[in-house]
Design a protein around this motif. Sequence first.
Motif, PDB file in Angstrom:
ATOM      1  N   ARG A  55       0.845  -1.215   0.000  1.00 39.83           N
ATOM      2  CA  ARG A  55       0.000   0.000   0.000  1.00 39.83           C
ATOM      3  C   ARG A  55       0.867   1.248   0.000  1.00 39.83           C
ATOM      4  N   GLY A 155      -7.866  -2.709  17.969  1.00 38.59           N
ATOM      5  CA  GLY A 155      -7.518  -2.999  19.368  1.00 38.59           C
ATOM      6  C   GLY A 155      -6.526  -1.997  19.912  1.00 38.59           C
ATOM      7  N   GLU A 156      -5.978  -1.136  19.059  1.00 41.09           N
ATOM      8  CA  GLU A 156      -5.051  -0.086  19.531  1.00 41.09           C
ATOM      9  C   GLU A 156      -5.778   1.255  19.594  1.00 41.09           C
ATOM     10  N   THR A 179     -17.113   7.551   4.554  1.00 46.75           N
ATOM     11  CA  THR A 179     -16.821   6.521   5.541  1.00 46.75           C
ATOM     12  C   THR A 179     -18.088   5.725   5.824  1.00 46.75           C
ATOM     13  N   SER A 180     -17.913   4.421   5.955  1.00 45.28           N
ATOM     14  CA  SER A 180     -19.077   3.531   6.138  1.00 45.28           C
ATOM     15  C   SER A 180     -19.598   3.571   7.569  1.00 45.28           C
ATOM     16  N   TYR A 184     -15.114   2.018  15.052  1.00 43.58           N
ATOM     17  CA  TYR A 184     -15.136   2.936  16.199  1.00 43.58           C
ATOM     18  C   TYR A 184     -13.712   3.236  16.638  1.00 43.58           C
TER      19      TYR A 184
END
Length: 231
Positions: A55, A155-156, A179-180, A184
Amino acid sequence: MNLVVLTGAGISAESGVPTFRASDGLWEGHRIEAVATPEGFAADPALVQDFYNQRRRHLAKVAPNAAHRALADLAARWRGDFLLVTQNVDDLHDRAHVETPPAPGFELIHMHGELLKARCTASGAVYYWTGDLETAHASPHHPQGVLRPHIVWFGEMPLAMERIEAALEACDLFVSIGTSGAVYPAAGFVQLARMAGARTVEINLEPTQGARLFDEGVYGPATEAVPAFFD
Ligand code: BV8
């Protein structure tokens, strides 16, 4: 007038940067939620480094589009505070704001990190990094540290959350673009803006699962809908 704009993968889609949901959340047969995690990195660092190396290399082939440029033009003329929070790890917003420098009240935050940065796992030092990261890339800063992508994995804790929350609590207009609303805490920002009494607008290719949380919806490709909304 204080403005907060949140962007997601949809604003970079027309530049040729794949969105997450369009790839049905898979990368080389792996769920992105499994690759973009500390556990994934520990289990198979070569796979995860390669996910980001590919990427990072792709950034050389893409450029900001009319939506990025419309936000840069807005930031140049905006009188007041304007916080642009992006979930994207590409540098397309950064390049657009280099081309058109913003007014003083503007700030850009990459809440999920940046592809073009690497972090020392021992010291936390962050480096600008445009090349590939090898599996055990020794940190230039710390003998026993290795370099990892400076990316916020699942998780971060996202970056600059206190700064973002303070801006949302003070904002008059909140605009979510491309953004979908699947991830969160970014997906919850519209609720914080509503509680602050802000006008809330969703700009997206089509209504998202969180569309009913917004006062208004503007639908269509970002390169058309974003310039039209802010003109
Ligand atoms: C946290 C970097 C807590 C990586 C990313 C269960 C288990 C484990 C965790 C959780 C769980 N349930 C909830 C969680 C929390 C988790 C989460 O939300 N999971 C989801 C999957 C349920 N969140 C986290 O883990 C976050 N951290 O909660 O920490 C904590 C608290 C205290 C202390 C420590 C920890 C961290 C989340 C960040 C993860 N990293 N990115 C990478 O990029 O490789 S998220 C990644 O996915 C992206 O950055 C992006 O944010 C997200 C994808 O979302 P979008 O950007 O919206 O992209 P998407 O493809 O989904 O949508 C594109 C939209 O564009 C669509 O609506 C489409 O219609 C539109 N579109 C397409 N084309 C166009 C267009 N619009 C306009 N024009 C077009 N042309």
